[in-house]
Design a protein around this motif. Sequence first.
Motif, short mmCIF file in Angstrom:
data_model
loop_
_atom_site.label_atom_id
_atom_site.label_comp_id
_atom_site.label_asym_id
_atom_site.label_seq_id
_atom_site.Cartn_x
_atom_site.Cartn_y
_atom_site.Cartn_z
N ALA A 112 0.83 -1.21 0.00
CA ALA A 112 0.00 0.00 0.00
C ALA A 112 0.86 1.26 0.00
O ALA A 112 0.57 2.23 -0.70
CB ALA A 112 -0.93 -0.01 1.21
N ASN A 122 1.96 -5.01 -7.47
CA ASN A 122 2.19 -6.45 -7.47
C ASN A 122 2.51 -6.97 -8.86
O ASN A 122 3.37 -7.85 -9.03
CB ASN A 122 0.99 -7.17 -6.88
CG ASN A 122 0.83 -6.92 -5.39
OD1 ASN A 122 1.80 -6.62 -4.69
ND2 ASN A 122 -0.39 -7.04 -4.89
N ALA A 171 2.37 1.66 -3.44
CA ALA A 171 1.36 2.16 -4.37
C ALA A 171 1.13 3.65 -4.18
O ALA A 171 1.00 4.41 -5.15
CB ALA A 171 0.06 1.39 -4.20
N ALA A 172 1.10 4.11 -2.92
CA ALA A 172 0.90 5.53 -2.66
C ALA A 172 2.06 6.35 -3.19
O ALA A 172 1.87 7.42 -3.78
CB ALA A 172 0.72 5.76 -1.16
N GLU A 199 1.72 6.53 -6.81
CA GLU A 199 0.41 7.03 -7.24
C GLU A 199 -0.28 6.05 -8.19
O GLU A 199 -0.72 6.39 -9.29
CB GLU A 199 0.55 8.41 -7.89
CG GLU A 199 1.12 9.45 -6.94
CD GLU A 199 1.28 10.81 -7.59
OE1 GLU A 199 1.31 10.88 -8.84
OE2 GLU A 199 1.37 11.81 -6.85
N THR A 200 -0.32 4.80 -7.73
CA THR A 200 -0.95 3.74 -8.52
C THR A 200 -1.66 2.80 -7.56
O THR A 200 -1.80 3.08 -6.37
CB THR A 200 0.12 3.00 -9.36
OG1 THR A 200 -0.54 2.10 -10.24
CG2 THR A 200 1.09 2.24 -8.48
N SER A 201 -2.12 1.67 -8.06
CA SER A 201 -2.86 0.72 -7.24
C SER A 201 -1.94 -0.37 -6.71
O SER A 201 -0.86 -0.63 -7.25
CB SER A 201 -3.98 0.09 -8.06
OG SER A 201 -3.44 -0.71 -9.09
N VAL A 202 -2.40 -1.05 -5.65
CA VAL A 202 -1.66 -2.19 -5.12
C VAL A 202 -1.54 -3.28 -6.18
O VAL A 202 -0.49 -3.93 -6.31
CB VAL A 202 -2.34 -2.72 -3.85
CG1 VAL A 202 -1.72 -4.05 -3.41
CG2 VAL A 202 -2.24 -1.70 -2.72
N ALA A 203 -2.58 -3.48 -6.95
CA ALA A 203 -2.54 -4.50 -8.00
C ALA A 203 -1.45 -4.17 -9.02
O ALA A 203 -0.74 -5.06 -9.50
CB ALA A 203 -3.90 -4.60 -8.69
N SER A 204 -1.31 -2.89 -9.36
CA SER A 204 -0.27 -2.49 -10.32
C SER A 204 1.13 -2.72 -9.74
O SER A 204 2.05 -3.14 -10.45
CB SER A 204 -0.44 -1.03 -10.71
OG SER A 204 -1.65 -0.85 -11.42
#
Length: 349
Positions: free
Chosen positions: A180, A194, A183-184, A187-192
Amino acid sequence: MAGTARDTAQDAGDSVTAAPVTELAEIDFAALTEQYRREIQVHCYRMTGSYDEAEDLVQETFLRAWRARDGFQGRASARTWLYRIATNACLDQLRRTARRPQRYEPVPGMRHGEGEPPARITWLQPYPDDELPVADDESPETAAVSRETLELVLLAAIQHLPARQRAAFVLRDALGLTAAETAAALETSVASVNSALQRARPVLREHLPRERADWRAAAPTEQQQAVLERYMAAVERLDLDAMAALLAEDVVLTMPPNPFWFVGRDALVDFVRVSLDPESPAFLGHWRSLPARANGQLAVGNYVRRPGTSVYRAQVMDVLRFEEDGDRIAEITSFEPHLFPAFGLPLRL
């Protein structure tokens, strides 16, 4: 380092930011940022592989932080905030340079050995151990993890990754941020994040020594220290046989940013023979060596006194990697001498 990367508002720096940063005076801002200078510089170095660029990017990070201080209200730790700014500064730098490792090419008239040409990373530079973050009482793992994930062979492997994958790996696996937090910062998602890691990790394993199980390098041993001392003594005696006995059969020598490379003990010894043999027309002179530490590894600063002179001048810094299960030198990465002062080494003896 994972614990330090997740420090909360109880950090010493965050006690300064309990109120909105809009109220911070310049001297308070300097006190807040300076305590993280070494960490941020190591982060920028991991991202770029260049000591010189890392220094510049720290200044860029602090300048951006000063300009953005009104937008930081202390909801995240100062460390996390600075890592986010530093990561974006590094990504901007990587986009500007758009550089990728190449393969060394044969140099006419030079015997390189029979092995495959190694990767050529012209911007790669060593990092002084003395400038790594110092562990405190609350996070004794900080310095150890910093060294374990700074080995030159890992830094070289990281350079093969695209910028966003590189950032995800450095933040997640080297620095120890959570998915998390990573990702922050990006500036993207946790899925991105991973997904980027799933693509990055196989590339890194491809460029690491086959026997390595993970990213972290073991600390130098007393046995390796003894090999280093014999290596320095052999250089000073101009004893090629003693030097050769310390090298692995498939030893690799590279000299970034120069185009010279050698794979195999015989090819390496033939190369250095030209400059170490007093009977050679290209004899450089007599040598002295001083030990150093770079990237958590053993290193040596070599000085040469040319014929007809009385001063030993800095010539080359060798960073050594040893065989995983032996006491022979598996890889020598030789660097030009302008960084000697950063390692506490003089330019003249």
